[in-house]
Structures are given as structure tokens and as C-alpha cells.
Design a protein around this motif. Structure first.
Motif, PDB file in Angstrom:
ATOM      1  N   GLU A   1      -1.942  14.830   5.798  1.00 42.76           N
ATOM      2  CA  GLU A   1      -1.658  14.817   7.221  1.00 42.76           C
ATOM      3  C   GLU A   1      -2.532  13.808   7.964  1.00 42.76           C
ATOM      4  O   GLU A   1      -2.099  13.164   8.899  1.00 42.76           O
ATOM      5  N   ASP A   2      -3.769  13.666   7.513  1.00 40.21           N
ATOM      6  CA  ASP A   2      -4.679  12.792   8.232  1.00 40.21           C
ATOM      7  C   ASP A   2      -4.403  11.323   7.967  1.00 40.21           C
ATOM      8  O   ASP A   2      -4.679  10.472   8.805  1.00 40.21           O
ATOM      9  N   THR A   3      -3.877  10.989   6.799  1.00 39.81           N
ATOM     10  CA  THR A   3      -3.777   9.591   6.414  1.00 39.81           C
ATOM     11  C   THR A   3      -2.347   9.143   6.137  1.00 39.81           C
ATOM     12  O   THR A   3      -2.131   8.056   5.629  1.00 39.81           O
ATOM     13  N   GLY A   4      -1.355   9.974   6.462  1.00 35.91           N
ATOM     14  CA  GLY A   4       0.032   9.572   6.289  1.00 35.91           C
ATOM     15  C   GLY A   4       0.390   9.382   4.832  1.00 35.91           C
ATOM     16  O   GLY A   4       0.444  10.331   4.089  1.00 35.91           O
ATOM     17  N   LEU A   5       0.618   8.137   4.408  1.00 38.36           N
ATOM     18  CA  LEU A   5       1.067   7.853   3.052  1.00 38.36           C
ATOM     19  C   LEU A   5      -0.065   7.890   2.034  1.00 38.36           C
ATOM     20  O   LEU A   5       0.173   7.866   0.841  1.00 38.36           O
ATOM     21  N   THR A   6      -1.318   7.977   2.489  1.00 37.46           N
ATOM     22  CA  THR A   6      -2.450   7.882   1.582  1.00 37.46           C
ATOM     23  C   THR A   6      -2.290   8.815   0.392  1.00 37.46           C
ATOM     24  O   THR A   6      -1.994   9.993   0.538  1.00 37.46           O
ATOM     25  N   TYR A   7      -2.507   8.274  -0.787  1.00 40.79           N
ATOM     26  CA  TYR A   7      -2.343   9.002  -2.044  1.00 40.79           C
ATOM     27  C   TYR A   7      -3.702   9.494  -2.525  1.00 40.79           C
ATOM     28  O   TYR A   7      -4.700   8.772  -2.451  1.00 40.79           O
ATOM     29  N   ALA A   8      -3.749  10.722  -2.992  1.00 42.79           N
ATOM     30  CA  ALA A   8      -5.000  11.296  -3.492  1.00 42.79           C
ATOM     31  C   ALA A   8      -5.181  10.914  -4.960  1.00 42.79           C
ATOM     32  O   ALA A   8      -4.627  11.563  -5.844  1.00 42.79           O
TER      33      ALA A   8
ATOM     34  N   SER B   1       0.443   2.053   3.285  1.00 41.30           N
ATOM     35  CA  SER B   1       1.110   2.727   4.387  1.00 41.30           C
ATOM     36  C   SER B   1       1.674   1.720   5.379  1.00 41.30           C
ATOM     37  O   SER B   1       1.055   0.711   5.700  1.00 41.30           O
ATOM     38  N   GLY B   2       2.901   1.980   5.846  1.00 43.39           N
ATOM     39  CA  GLY B   2       3.508   1.131   6.863  1.00 43.39           C
ATOM     40  C   GLY B   2       4.195  -0.103   6.331  1.00 43.39           C
ATOM     41  O   GLY B   2       4.789  -0.861   7.094  1.00 43.39           O
ATOM     42  N   THR B   3       4.134  -0.337   5.023  1.00 41.28           N
ATOM     43  CA  THR B   3       4.761  -1.526   4.463  1.00 41.28           C
ATOM     44  C   THR B   3       6.255  -1.308   4.288  1.00 41.28           C
ATOM     45  O   THR B   3       6.731  -0.181   4.200  1.00 41.28           O
ATOM     46  N   GLY B   4       7.000  -2.389   4.235  1.00 38.58           N
ATOM     47  CA  GLY B   4       8.423  -2.298   3.940  1.00 38.58           C
ATOM     48  C   GLY B   4       8.646  -2.373   2.442  1.00 38.58           C
ATOM     49  O   GLY B   4       7.890  -3.025   1.721  1.00 38.58           O
TER      50      GLY B   4
END
Length: 429
Positions: A29-36, A94-97
Motif C-alpha cells: 500500500e505504501d509503495t504501489g508497485l514495489t515488490y518485496a 512503478s509508473g512505467t508503460g
């Protein structure tokens, strides 16, 4: 373990599992697309030439970078008895097309440049950035004479279609790992099972229990048989793992709940659900359209987990070749926000485990990691050691229990995690 001890352990397991799920959800939730990524992943650089390739050790997890227009090479040192699996999880920024045709391609080659195996995972519809994983193998099998010798092999990782329209020009992050599987003591057959129940059973019924999804394979939230609920935001990807024993048959249905708004519209591929095996090889996937009302769809029927499935011609069956943690990865398209707002959409997963647990193959040696193909093994790319016989028995009892045992399975997974960590720290069992 006595009844009181088991009850206390189950309570401790519940707390441990809940904390793990909360951490994973917060990260997403905090980082959007960020993968753990796996916490113990070692950072390495993929080489531009086989001459400089870094060796990948079985059972280890690595983190690297994939450039948009180049292959990267890694090295394997293999004997002539083990089957080796290599996987790469690609994480676009994140945010890339991204293009629907783009994704990640993994190949295992021998020292003469001949391909032993290759696999490609693409974003497909809806064409939104999300983690995708592909796998390839060097397999020792009576049906395969190529790549059977001991020696040096190479894993190549590249983009599937970097020049496709809309493809991202940015480098991607990678999570890479390998698993080693020994041969069997007795010669195995070379035919896949011909008869198995291919009917789609009715979805599991009952009140859904809340289970926040994880933000990566390493943080995948454990699920047993039952009905599980979370809320998923547009652009988010949630990870779950289901321990599936030898002889068990996994069925899963995904549902999107009604939006609760007066908005109208239709997103053709709103939800994608991917199923991966314990070495992150894709087994099956589904795509679900959404118009603001409740929608559901089930994965195709899969055979019971069996060693002999590897001899099937279709990858969907061939990939169900070993027991362990199978991963359900759900992604909600960002396009949903355009029609129904950026708030969360209810997601329900109905998981059923059919069949009966059976003994696994008589391996002639140990797998690496040691517990990767057991129902208590967790992620084959991040686990190090296995539990003892008592831990394994607990897992088999919980995993084989049937409808209504989902909660028990989850707390059992928490128990195993706590016990394993204590042993790793030098505490008595």
C-alpha cells in the motif's frame, strides 16, 4: 507435543502469520508497485558475456538488473544426475508503460550454446506493469539426451519484446534463483498419468476469512482450503501460497465483488490470477472482466501433484510435477480506477484441495533447498532448511484436513516458521 502445548503453539502461529500478512500489505500500500524481494537475496550483476557469468548456487536467491535491449548471463555448474531449475521474476518500475507482448524470457544453454529449455512470461492483457516470472530447466530424463552431461551451463535472461509498441525503455529489477532435484532410486516411468478427475468441482462455500496478500513471492501469505478475502487496489499485485502435497489436487476460484458505486463501465481484463509451482514456473492463469458487479472465474482443472506429470506434453500438466508451495498471484488493472475510482475492490479466493496425500518419489539424494518439495517447504528460492519429522507430520495433517481447516493450516505454518527460526538461532527444539 501435548494438547496444551499445541494450542499455545497454534495461538503463537496465528499471531506470527497475522504479522507477516500485515507487513506485506503495508509494503504494497505504501509503495504501489514495489515488490518485496527476499531479504537474503544477494545482489549480483548479470554479465554481457558467458565468459564473465557469475555462478548461481542452488537454493540461493539473487537480485539483479535487466537492461531493456541486452541479454544477461549467469552460470550453473552441474553434474550428470541432477535436474536444475532456474527462474527469474522481472519487476518493471512503478509508473512505467509496458507492452502486452513484453515480459521476461529465461533460457538454459549448454557450453556449446545449445538450448536445453526456454520459457517466456508476458504481461498480456491488460498490459499493466506487474511482476512476472519465467523458468527454464536442465532436466535429466530418459526422454532427453541433450544437456545430460556434467559441466558448465548458462542461464540467459532477456526481455520478451523490448521493441514492441509501448514497451518500457527502463531497466527492470530481477529476482533469480535455482533449485536442484536429484534422480530417483528406482527408474521412473516415462508416461504421464492418463486418468485423473478433470471435472471442475463446486467452489468452496462459507464465510470468507480476511487474509491480506503479500507483496512478493518471499512474503506470500499462506492459505489452506477455504474462502479467503482481501481488498485489492488498481495496479496492485497480491501474493499467496498454498501448500499442495503429493497426490493432492488444487482448485482455485477468484471473485471480484461489486464496487459499491454508481459508476458504470467495463474493463475486459480487470483481474489476472497466475498460478506458479514451487520453483516459480507458471502453471495456469485466468483473466476476469469487470463491470462494477460481482464476477467470478475458476482456474482450469489440474491433475493431482505427481512426479510423473513431468512427462506430459502440455506445460499446464507438466508443471504440476512436485509438491510444495504453489503461488496464487492476483493483479488488478490500473484501468479499473478510470471507471470505478482508485478505491479497493473486494477480492475473494476460494481454494479447494482434492485427492489424498501420498508418498513422494524415492529421491536418490537431497533436494536443494532441502524442503522445497514438501508441504512445509515454503518458497523454494528463499527457504534454507527443513523441519524435522514432527514438523512434517503437523504439515501433512493440516494440509490434508479438508474443508474448514484453512485457519488451522495457516496457524500451523506460523508454528513451523517460529520453530525454524529458533533452531536457526541455536535454541533447542
Amino acid at each position: 507435543m501435548g494438547r496444551l502445548g499445541l494450542a499455545a503453539a497454534l495461538g503463537l502461529g496465528t499471531a506470527a502469520t497475522a504479522l507477516t500478512g500485515q507487513h506485506a500489505q503495508a509494503a504494497g500500500e505504501d509503495t504501489g508497485l514495489t515488490y518485496a524481494f527476499a531479504e537474503d537475496a544477494r545482489r549480483i550483476e548479470g554479465a554481457g558475456s558467458t565468459a564473465d557469468a557469475v555462478e548461481l548456487e542452488p537454493g540461493r536467491t539473487y537480485r539483479s538488473t535487466l537492461p531493456p535491449h541486452a541479454k544477461v548471463f549467469f552460470r550453473l555448474e552441474l553434474d550428470d544426475t541432477e535436474t536444475a531449475y532456474a527462474s527469474a521474476t522481472a519487476v518493471p518500475p512503478s509508473g512505467t508503460g509496458v507492452s502486452v507482448a513484453d515480459g521476461v524470457k529465461v533460457t538454459v544453454e549448454d557450453a556449446d550454446g545449445r538450448s536445453c529449455d526456454t520459457d517466456t512470461a508476458t504481461f498480456g492483457a491488460p498490459g499493466s506493469p506487474r511482476p512476472v516470472a519465467a523458468w527454464a530447466m536442465r532436466e535429466i530424463s530418459p526422454r532427453r539426451s541433450l544437456c545430460a552431461e556434467a559441466g558448465t551451463y548458462y542461464v540467459t535472461v532477456e526481455r520478451a519484446a523490448p521493441d514492441a509498441r509501448g514497451a518500457s525503455p527502463d531497466p527492470w529489477e530481477l529476482e533469480i534463483g535455482t533449485v536442484s532435484e536429484p534422480g530417483t532410486e528406482t527408474p521412473a516411468g516415462t508416461r504421464a498419468p492418463e486418468a485423473w478427475d478433470s471435472a471442475t468441482p463446486a467452489p468452496v462455500q462459507g464465510t470468507a476469512q480476511r487474509r491480506p496478500g503479500g507483496a512478493g513471492f518471499a512474503q506470500a501469505t499462506p492459505l489452506g482450503e477455504g474462502v479467503w478475502r482481501d481488498d485489492i487496489r488498481p495496479g496492485r499485485t497480491l501474493f499467496y501460497q498454498v501448500p499442495v502435497d503429493w497426490g493432492r489436487q488444487l482448485h482455485a476460484t477468484a471473485e471480484l465483488g461489486s464496487s459499491g458505486t454508481d459508476a458504470s463501465g467495463y474493463v475486459a481484463s480487470a483481474l489476472t490470477l497466475d498460478l506458479y509451482n514451487p520453483v516459480r514456473g507458471e502453471v495456469d492463469d485466468l483473466s476476469l472482466g469487470y463491470n462494477g458487479g460481482q464476477k467470478s472465474k475458476a482456474l482450469k482443472p489440474l491433475p493431482p501433484v505427481a512426479y510423473e506429470n513431468r512427462h506430459a506434453s502440455g506445460q499446464q500438466i507438466s508443471a504440476v510435477r512436485f509438491a510444495g508451495a504453489y503461488y496464487l498471484v492476483a493483479h488488478l488493472s490500473p484501468e479499473v480506477a478510470g471507471d470505478f475510482g482508485d478505491g479497493p475492490v473486494p477480492l475473494t479466493l476460494r481454494v479447494r484441495l482434492g485427492g489424498a496425500a501420498q508418498d513422494g518419489p524415492d529421491y536418490a539424494g537431497g533436494t536443494v533447498p532441502a524442503d522445497v518439495f514438501t508441504v512445509g517447504g515454503g518458497d523454494g528460492l528463499t527457504s534454507g532448511g527443513g523441519g524435522d519429522a514432527g514438523d512434517e507430520t503437523l504439515y501433512r495433517v493440516l494440509a490434508a484436513g479438508g474443508i474448514g481447516t484453512g485457519s488451522a493450516l495457516v496457524v500451523g505454518l506460523g508454528v513451523w516458521t517460529v520453530v525454524a527460526r529458533r533452531r536457526g538461532a541455536g535454541h533447542p527444539g
